[in-house]
Scaffold this motif. Structure first.
Motif, PDB file in Angstrom:
ATOM      1  N   LEU A  86       0.805  -1.211   0.000  1.00  0.00           N
ATOM      2  CA  LEU A  86       0.000   0.000   0.000  1.00  0.00           C
ATOM      3  C   LEU A  86       0.850   1.279   0.000  1.00  0.00           C
ATOM      4  N   VAL A  87       1.861   1.246   0.847  1.00  0.00           N
ATOM      5  CA  VAL A  87       2.670   2.433   1.087  1.00  0.00           C
ATOM      6  C   VAL A  87       3.499   2.843  -0.138  1.00  0.00           C
ATOM      7  N   MET A 101      -8.206  -2.871   2.906  1.00  0.00           N
ATOM      8  CA  MET A 101      -7.467  -3.158   4.136  1.00  0.00           C
ATOM      9  C   MET A 101      -8.194  -2.626   5.355  1.00  0.00           C
ATOM     10  N   PHE A 105      -8.743  -4.106   9.038  1.00  0.00           N
ATOM     11  CA  PHE A 105      -7.910  -3.510  10.095  1.00  0.00           C
ATOM     12  C   PHE A 105      -8.739  -2.438  10.807  1.00  0.00           C
ATOM     13  N   ILE A 149       1.711  -8.313  16.613  1.00  0.00           N
ATOM     14  CA  ILE A 149       1.347  -8.410  15.192  1.00  0.00           C
ATOM     15  C   ILE A 149       1.047  -9.865  14.825  1.00  0.00           C
ATOM     16  N   LEU A 239       2.311  -5.558   6.907  1.00  0.00           N
ATOM     17  CA  LEU A 239       1.880  -5.379   8.301  1.00  0.00           C
ATOM     18  C   LEU A 239       2.935  -5.912   9.273  1.00  0.00           C
ATOM     19  N   THR A 247       7.557   0.115  15.852  1.00  0.00           N
ATOM     20  CA  THR A 247       7.047   0.121  17.229  1.00  0.00           C
ATOM     21  C   THR A 247       8.165  -0.228  18.215  1.00  0.00           C
ATOM     22  N   PRO A 288      10.560   7.034  15.482  1.00  0.00           N
ATOM     23  CA  PRO A 288      11.164   5.961  14.679  1.00  0.00           C
ATOM     24  C   PRO A 288      11.310   6.297  13.203  1.00  0.00           C
ATOM     25  N   SER A 289      10.469   7.193  12.688  1.00  0.00           N
ATOM     26  CA  SER A 289      10.527   7.478  11.263  1.00  0.00           C
ATOM     27  C   SER A 289      11.239   8.810  11.053  1.00  0.00           C
ATOM     28  N   ARG A 294       9.889  10.340  -1.709  1.00  0.00           N
ATOM     29  CA  ARG A 294       8.901  10.506  -2.771  1.00  0.00           C
ATOM     30  C   ARG A 294       9.643  10.714  -4.086  1.00  0.00           C
ATOM     31  N   GLN A 317      11.156  14.091   8.406  1.00  0.00           N
ATOM     32  CA  GLN A 317      10.294  14.315   9.572  1.00  0.00           C
ATOM     33  C   GLN A 317      11.117  14.718  10.800  1.00  0.00           C
ATOM     34  N   PHE A 345       3.862  10.110  12.059  1.00  0.00           N
ATOM     35  CA  PHE A 345       3.095   9.096  11.317  1.00  0.00           C
ATOM     36  C   PHE A 345       2.798   9.557   9.890  1.00  0.00           C
ATOM     37  N   ILE A 349      -2.855  10.955   2.459  1.00  0.00           N
ATOM     38  CA  ILE A 349      -3.483   9.663   2.134  1.00  0.00           C
ATOM     39  C   ILE A 349      -2.694   8.467   2.654  1.00  0.00           C
ATOM     40  N   CYS A 352      -0.146   6.821   8.563  1.00  0.00           N
ATOM     41  CA  CYS A 352       0.056   5.457   9.078  1.00  0.00           C
ATOM     42  C   CYS A 352      -1.261   4.768   9.458  1.00  0.00           C
ATOM     43  N   LEU A 353      -1.505   3.651   8.818  1.00  0.00           N
ATOM     44  CA  LEU A 353      -2.725   2.884   9.081  1.00  0.00           C
ATOM     45  C   LEU A 353      -2.662   2.235  10.466  1.00  0.00           C
ATOM     46  N   GLY A 354      -1.463   1.970  10.936  1.00  0.00           N
ATOM     47  CA  GLY A 354      -1.308   1.289  12.228  1.00  0.00           C
ATOM     48  C   GLY A 354      -1.120   2.243  13.395  1.00  0.00           C
TER      49      GLY A 354
HETATM   50  C1  HEM Z   1       5.525   4.021  16.114  1.00  0.00           C
HETATM   51  C2  HEM Z   1       5.266   3.166  15.160  1.00  0.00           C
HETATM   52  C3  HEM Z   1       5.014   3.568  13.739  1.00  0.00           C
HETATM   53  C4  HEM Z   1       5.499   4.640  13.015  1.00  0.00           C
HETATM   54  C5  HEM Z   1       6.420   5.752  13.498  1.00  0.00           C
HETATM   55  C6  HEM Z   1       4.946   4.535  11.688  1.00  0.00           C
HETATM   56  C7  HEM Z   1       5.177   5.455  10.676  1.00  0.00           C
HETATM   57  C8  HEM Z   1       4.536   5.450   9.458  1.00  0.00           C
HETATM   58  C9  HEM Z   1       4.653   6.493   8.457  1.00  0.00           C
HETATM   59  C10 HEM Z   1       5.511   7.753   8.582  1.00  0.00           C
HETATM   60  C11 HEM Z   1       3.859   6.149   7.406  1.00  0.00           C
HETATM   61  C12 HEM Z   1       3.633   6.976   6.145  1.00  0.00           C
HETATM   62  C13 HEM Z   1       4.452   6.487   4.993  1.00  0.00           C
HETATM   63  C14 HEM Z   1       4.453   7.420   3.792  1.00  0.00           C
HETATM   64  O1  HEM Z   1       3.855   8.493   3.820  1.00  0.00           O
HETATM   65  O2  HEM Z   1       5.109   7.064   2.786  1.00  0.00           O
HETATM   66  C15 HEM Z   1       3.265   4.860   7.732  1.00  0.00           C
HETATM   67  C16 HEM Z   1       2.414   4.157   6.903  1.00  0.00           C
HETATM   68  C17 HEM Z   1       1.913   2.908   7.220  1.00  0.00           C
HETATM   69  N1  HEM Z   1       2.041   2.226   8.411  1.00  0.00           N
HETATM   70 FE1  HEM Z   1       3.005   2.856  10.039  1.00  0.00          FE
HETATM   71  N2  HEM Z   1       4.172   3.404  11.623  1.00  0.00           N
HETATM   72  C18 HEM Z   1       4.168   2.796  12.846  1.00  0.00           C
HETATM   73  C19 HEM Z   1       3.506   1.647  13.208  1.00  0.00           C
HETATM   74  C20 HEM Z   1       2.716   0.888  12.385  1.00  0.00           C
HETATM   75  C21 HEM Z   1       2.009  -0.321  12.751  1.00  0.00           C
HETATM   76  C22 HEM Z   1       1.971  -0.908  14.162  1.00  0.00           C
HETATM   77  C23 HEM Z   1       1.393  -0.779  11.628  1.00  0.00           C
HETATM   78  C24 HEM Z   1       0.538  -1.986  11.420  1.00  0.00           C
HETATM   79  C25 HEM Z   1       0.389  -2.993  12.203  1.00  0.00           C
HETATM   80  C26 HEM Z   1       1.698   0.150  10.557  1.00  0.00           C
HETATM   81  C27 HEM Z   1       1.247   0.038   9.265  1.00  0.00           C
HETATM   82  C28 HEM Z   1       1.371   1.030   8.300  1.00  0.00           C
HETATM   83  C29 HEM Z   1       0.796   0.909   6.973  1.00  0.00           C
HETATM   84  C30 HEM Z   1      -0.034  -0.260   6.424  1.00  0.00           C
HETATM   85  C31 HEM Z   1       1.132   2.099   6.291  1.00  0.00           C
HETATM   86  C32 HEM Z   1       0.799   2.473   4.850  1.00  0.00           C
HETATM   87  C33 HEM Z   1      -0.387   3.389   4.794  1.00  0.00           C
HETATM   88  C34 HEM Z   1      -0.665   3.892   3.404  1.00  0.00           C
HETATM   89  O3  HEM Z   1       0.219   3.895   2.551  1.00  0.00           O
HETATM   90  O4  HEM Z   1      -1.832   4.261   3.134  1.00  0.00           O
HETATM   91  N3  HEM Z   1       2.501   1.152  11.052  1.00  0.00           N
HETATM   92  N4  HEM Z   1       3.678   4.477   8.990  1.00  0.00           N
END
Ligand code: HEM
Length: 402
Positions: A86-87, A101, A105, A149, A239, A247, A288-289, A294, A317, A345, A349, A352-354
């Motif tokens: 997805l990302v 999704m 979720f 997870i 995922l 995390t 963490p991020s 892009r 970030q 996060f 669009i 972060c889904l999680g």
């Molecule tokens: C502290 C923990 C986390 C951080 C800092 C984080 C950070 C991010 C960031 C910055 C993005 C955006 C990516 C982009 O714009 O290119 C993202 C997307 C995403 N994250 Fe997380 N994440 C975390 C935990 C999780 C967890 C626990 C899950 C799932 C179990 C998860 C699933 C996803 C998914 C599926 C996307 C893609 C969403 C999309 O593209 O529409 N993340 N995350």
């Protein structure tokens, strides 16, 4: 500063990205980095807008420029899985995958996990309590997310170690670990094993659905549309990966921040309810991020910079979250900060889904650890960070537990 100007992986930048990006942001908030071969966005406004700008594409999965054709061929199955993440997709494919999704979720699926997270944290704390000191990155911060997870997906408990190994190996490729030479081979081997493993579970859940996320993903449908088996596999690998490493680093970076800011630790002990704002502050202060990539889909002019089709862009970030134009006292770790509109996060669009799950895990993991070991001390004289420019993760966190 001059010698490290363009090297985003210079040991000094890896150790302290904040001081480096502060200078960069002051000099030129959008600048061309010849060594990385792309644009670096560092101000809060530009990074936030960059996340929301659909002219900047997320379709960035591709073998690196220097990779030979034989290696490309060998890695093609791995890149095929990643390209369904997805990302790494733009609308309309992104919209379709995200809608499907989200059917699986759900907030309910996350709420249902909370007692498990508490139980798992208690179990791990009782395990580490038996030793006076240890590397809690390994024994706590990285184990809890993988257990959560795995529970969410519905993977048998005895296979968690496998899942963790595959996720760790995949990280070498996705985050581009600079210090591991055979990272492509290692990541491919683990991806192949994970795909074979997931295929069997998916086939089983089609026939015998259970109360787990894999069953929900298999069943998720929207206007007669469903995820294909390949898409379910890709989604599960995303995922596992997305839910694990990030995390882990939220928990470990948080424990390090509290160690370095004892007044904030005392404040949290006095007012445990501050854990809610504390987790947001960790995401802002040392999240963490660190940055997201892009690629320009068309020629764009931002500020006075002419960005050409195909140019890479790094949305930093770690810099945006310390921009004094967006946050008062940006270099201070303040767990009472509220509101806290950090970009940890992302935005737009791909937000972060999680995030709701990560926040809950972070709150429970940190609160329980600090309750159990209120006077913990980090023993590492020198902390070491993973040498990548997109994530911010420690190599170890040795702690005296008392
Ligand atoms: C502290 C923990 C986390 C951080 C800092 C984080 C950070 C991010 C960031 C910055 C993005 C955006 C990516 C982009 O714009 O290119 C993202 C997307 C995403 N994250 Fe997380 N994440 C975390 C935990 C999780 C967890 C626990 C899950 C799932 C179990 C998860 C699933 C996803 C998914 C599926 C996307 C893609 C969403 C999309 O593209 O529409 N993340 N995350």
């Amino acid at each position: 500063m001059q010698t490290i100007d363009n090297n985003l992986l210079h040991p000094q930048v890896v150790l302290d990205p904040y001081s480096y990006y502060e200078v960069v942001r002051q000099n030129d908030p959008i600048y061309w980095n010849a060594q990385w071969d792309g644009w670096i966005f560092t101000s809060y406004e530009d990074v936030r807008n960059g996340f929301q700008d659909l002219r900047l594409s997320s379709e960035r999965v591709r073998p690196s420029k220097g990779m030979g054709s034989e290696k490309k061929q060998e890695m093609s199955s791995t890149y095929a899985i990643l390209s369904n993440w997805l990302v790494f997709n733009d609308p309309p494919k992104h919209t379709r995958l995200r809608m499907l999704m989200m059917k699986a979720f759900t907030p309910k699926a996350i709420t249902k996990l909370l007692p498990n997270i508490e139980e798992t944290a208690n179990y791990l704390i009782n395990e580490i309590r038996t030793k006076p000191e240890g590397n809690i990155l390994q024994s706590y911060a990285s184990i809890l997310p993988i257990m959560v997870i795995s529970d969410l997906l519905g993977v048998p408990k005895e296979d968690r170690n496998l899942i963790k190994k595959w996720s760790d190996d995949l990280m070498l490729l996705v985050f581009g670990a600079a210090d591991v030479e055979n990272r492509h081979e290692v990541a491919k081997q683990s991806m192949d094993e994970m795909v074979d493993y997931l295929k069997k579970i998916i086939q089983d859940r089609r026939v015998n659905p259970k109360d787990d996320l894999i069953s929900a993903l298999v069943q998720a449908s929207e206007d007669q549309d469903q995820l294909t088996d390949d898409e379910v596999i890709s989604t599960c690998t995303l995922l596992v990966f997305g839910g694990h490493e990030t995390t882990t680093n939220l928990i470990a970076n948080g424990l390090l921040a509290f160690h370095n800011n004892r007044d904030q630790l005392e404040l949290l002990k006095e007012k445990p309810e501050l854990i809610n704002t504390a987790v947001d502050e960790i995401l802002r202060y040392d999240g963490p991020s660190k940055a997201m990539v892009r690629v320009a889909k068309e020629d764009v002019v931002i500020r006075d910079k002419h960005i050409k089709t195909g140019d890479k862009i790094l949305l930093v970030q770690a810099s945006a979250n310390r921009d004094p134009n967006a946050f008062e006292r940006p270099n201070q770790f303040d767990i009472t900060r509220n509101p806290n509109h950090h970009l940890g996060f992302g935005r737009g669009i791909h937000y972060c889904l999680g995030a709701p799950l990560a926040v809950q895990e972070g709150r429970i993991a940190l609160a329980k650890f600090i309750e159990a070991f209120p006077n913990y001390q980090v023993l590492d004289e020198k902390v070491e960070w993973q040498p990548t420019f997109v994530n911010r993760g420690l190599k170890h966190l040795n702690v005296k537990l008392y």
